[in-house]
Design a protein around this motif. Structure first.
Motif, PDB file in Angstrom:
ATOM      1  N   LEU B  51      36.744  79.298  77.583  1.00 59.08           N
ATOM      2  CA  LEU B  51      38.176  79.003  77.611  1.00 59.08           C
ATOM      3  C   LEU B  51      38.415  77.801  78.541  1.00 59.08           C
ATOM      4  O   LEU B  51      37.491  77.301  79.167  1.00 59.08           O
ATOM      5  CB  LEU B  51      38.941  80.219  78.122  1.00 59.08           C
ATOM      6  N   CYS B  52      39.678  77.384  78.638  1.00 57.26           N
ATOM      7  CA  CYS B  52      39.985  76.253  79.505  1.00 57.26           C
ATOM      8  C   CYS B  52      39.774  76.668  80.975  1.00 57.26           C
ATOM      9  O   CYS B  52      39.891  77.845  81.307  1.00 57.26           O
ATOM     10  CB  CYS B  52      41.438  75.827  79.325  1.00 57.26           C
ATOM     11  N   CYS B  55      41.921  79.456  83.030  1.00 62.74           N
ATOM     12  CA  CYS B  55      42.733  80.221  82.076  1.00 62.74           C
ATOM     13  C   CYS B  55      42.880  81.679  82.538  1.00 62.74           C
ATOM     14  O   CYS B  55      41.878  82.369  82.745  1.00 62.74           O
ATOM     15  CB  CYS B  55      42.077  80.188  80.700  1.00 62.74           C
ATOM     16  N   CYS B  82      42.490  82.471  70.998  1.00 62.98           N
ATOM     17  CA  CYS B  82      41.611  82.094  72.112  1.00 62.98           C
ATOM     18  C   CYS B  82      40.613  83.207  72.410  1.00 62.98           C
ATOM     19  O   CYS B  82      39.482  82.942  72.811  1.00 62.98           O
ATOM     20  CB  CYS B  82      42.434  81.797  73.358  1.00 62.98           C
ATOM     21  N   ASN B 158      50.694  85.255  75.626  1.00 64.61           N
ATOM     22  CA  ASN B 158      50.865  83.947  76.290  1.00 64.61           C
ATOM     23  C   ASN B 158      52.111  83.248  75.759  1.00 64.61           C
ATOM     24  O   ASN B 158      52.326  82.072  75.984  1.00 64.61           O
ATOM     25  CB  ASN B 158      49.606  83.072  76.168  1.00 64.61           C
ATOM     26  N   CYS B 240      49.391  80.515  79.001  1.00 71.24           N
ATOM     27  CA  CYS B 240      48.556  79.378  78.613  1.00 71.24           C
ATOM     28  C   CYS B 240      48.970  78.218  79.498  1.00 71.24           C
ATOM     29  O   CYS B 240      50.007  77.593  79.279  1.00 71.24           O
ATOM     30  CB  CYS B 240      48.766  79.035  77.138  1.00 71.24           C
ATOM     31  N   SER B 248      45.127  73.877  86.365  1.00 72.59           N
ATOM     32  CA  SER B 248      44.144  74.955  86.323  1.00 72.59           C
ATOM     33  C   SER B 248      44.353  76.014  87.397  1.00 72.59           C
ATOM     34  O   SER B 248      44.156  77.198  87.164  1.00 72.59           O
ATOM     35  CB  SER B 248      42.731  74.388  86.482  1.00 72.59           C
TER      36      SER B 248
END
Lengths: 224, 300
Positions: B51-52, B55, B82, B158, B240, B248
């Motif tokens: 994932l990012c 996250c 996701c 999200n 999200c 982040s």
């Protein structure tokens, strides 16, 4: 020798999406038989050919799959022992410059973002491991058939690797050479053949063999 | 069953990648009292994810995996989104369903497992995003609750369709403008927790994943109750960060801000009387077990 289908299954790189050999008319061997490049042969002939390929390769590699890597039952444990024995025999008998390898396929998850091609092979991108280690001949053993089919096609599509399938079921049309009904005895028998041919196959002979196959294709036009 | 069930053949132990060696030597499977504190120590609790960076969903995933009371006999059912990027990394059986039909798959699976393994505890846990749970799969979600299917549904809320670029979802808050929804949401956030209660869920929780111990408690309760009494539903806010314009490191603060009193993710819980009595009984048994263990220790 009977030609089971019009299609010669030999190392690639063939195409982005090589055809399934079955769709080209190739059939699976009956019990007691195997196939070499799509041609149905008596099993013994395939044992000799597989041993020759292993000894003629520069990086002969065994890819044990989940069915033999994990100790599901006593049969799996016995097969694991036999495969290790085959690998040890290969190391002992291969020409000095050859580099036999044993690389596991622990499961079938698409392991994004990356796998480590030095230590494992993944059926969704087996070419990465083959390219990275410059593997020119490999044997699948203990891999579930549907995943083996997927992998064998990807390997044929994008690499020059000669593939051998030691299948516990009915065999694989998409391998260059396939056994069926794999058992501890058959794996040990292959090890015996490797021992028997020790010193008889020159280093790198596989390359010449593949080149010969290709020239035969050009003459006979059986490939496409 | 415990991790003893999955052993590597002796001959191949040394060639296996390290995460598989850790799985059989270190895994929390079968461990009494496993929980979120095992995260970061045990590789099977998603050591790496796809994932990012930062996250909150990755945190939620880890806490849930660590909290499952019976992971070796649990099957998770996921859906497109996701979450489907993470499931391949998960050391628990899981099935990827078509977008939206996760509760239908889970219904059949739970019934089949009950028939196939009578007398054995097999848990089924659905984990899907808000698009799959509330929009596209709402029919399947509700029908499984109407039928009183015995499994837990977890929704990662999200508040939009994240991995397709930020389209409006039913759980999006009113007035929110997303990248692919420039006009702004015109109606209120769907009140699925209330709908879940009315549809037959016996345990419903709406919260964020900012507090791991709370997530652990909620997930355990939901799984235990679904085993014995009826369907349970957990809605977790996993913002999200990309789609709401955060960095982040700001995911945790976003969740903390959204769970303040009066905010849309202030902790909300519904529990039926039967489920409440069941949990009390469970706590009583646990207490007695601890007391007898303490006594045995003192005597030794």
């Amino acid at each position: 020798m009977n030609q089971s289908g019009p299609y010669v299954v030999r190392p690639g790189p063939e195409a982005f999406l090589p055809p399934a050999a079955a769709s080209m008319g190739n059939a699976l061997p009956d019990p007691g038989q195997a196939h070499i490049n799509g041609r149905i042969v008596p099993e013994e002939e395939a044992f000799e050919e597989a041993a020759r390929m292993f000894l003629g390769g520069t990086v002969p590699t065994i890819f044990p799959g989940p069915l033999v890597l994990w100790a599901w039952n006593e049969k799996a444990k016995k097969k694991a022992k036999a495969i290790k024995f085959l690998y040890d025999t290969l190391k002992e008998c291969a020409p000095q410059d050859a580099k036999p390898m044993l690389i596991p396929m622990p499961d079938y998850r698409p392991k994004y973002p990356k796998i480590n091609p030095e230590v494992e092979i993944n059926p969704n991108h087996p070419n990465l491991t083959i390219w990275h280690n410059k593997i020119d001949v490999c044997m699948f053993v203990g891999v579930h058939c549907h995943q083996a089919n997927l992998s064998l096609k990807i390997i044929r599509g994008g690499t020059t690797c000669y593939t051998i399938a030691m299948c516990a079921q009915a065999g694989h049309e998409d391998a260059c050479l396939s056994f069926r009904d794999a058992s501890v005895e058959k794996i040990m028998h292959l090890a015996e053949w490797v021992k028997k041919l020790k010193g008889a196959v020159p280093f790198g002979a596989l390359k010449k063999h593949v080149a010969a196959l290709e020239s035969k294709d050009r003459v006979g036009g059986t490939r496409n | 069953m415990s991790k003893e069930k999955i052993q590597i053949c002796e001959e191949f132990f040394d060639i296996m990648p390290p995460e598989y060696q850790a799985l059989v030597t270190n895994a929390t499977w079968g461990k009494e009292g496993r929980g979120w504190k095992d995260v970061g120590v045990n590789k099977e609790l998603i050591e790496q994810h796809s994932l990012c960076a930062g996250c909150p969903e990755s945190m939620a995933f880890r806490y849930i995996l660590a909290s499952l009371p019976n992971p070796e006999d649990t099957v998770m059912v996921g859906s497109t989104g996701c979450t489907s990027l993470v499931f391949p990394h998960v050391g628990v059986h899981n099935i990827h369903s078509l977008f939206g039909n996760q509760n239908a798959i889970a219904s059949g699976l739970k019934r089949a497992l009950t028939l196939r393994f009578p007398g054995k505890v097999k848990d089924v846990v659905v984990l899907a995003g808000d698009g799959a749970t509330v929009d596209i799969g709402l029919d399947y979600t509700l029908q499984s609750w109407f039928r009183q299917e015995m499994f837990t549904t977890i929704c990662f809320d999200n508040e939009l369709y994240a991995n397709t670029g930020g389209q409006e979802s039913g759980l999006m808050q009113k007035g929110f403008v997303a990248k692919m929804a420039p006009v702004g949401k015109k109606f209120d956030k769907v009140r699925l927790p209330e709908i879940a209660k009315e549809s037959g869920c016996v345990y419903v929780v709406n919260c964020t994943v900012s507090k791991p111990s709370l997530v652990e408690k909620v997930i355990r309760n939901a799984v235990y109750i679904a085993r014995e009494i009826g369907p349970t539903y957990i809605q977790l806010y996993t913002p999200c960060i990309l789609e709401i314009g955060k960095n982040s490191m700001e995911g945790l603060q976003e969740m903390r801000d959204s769970e303040k009193p009066g905010e849309r993710f202030a902790y909300k819980e519904f529990i039926s009387d039967q489920a409440k009595a069941f949990l009390a009984d469970l706590a009583e048994k646990e207490k007695a077990k601890k007391a007898s263990a303490k006594e045995a220790l003192a005597q030794a």
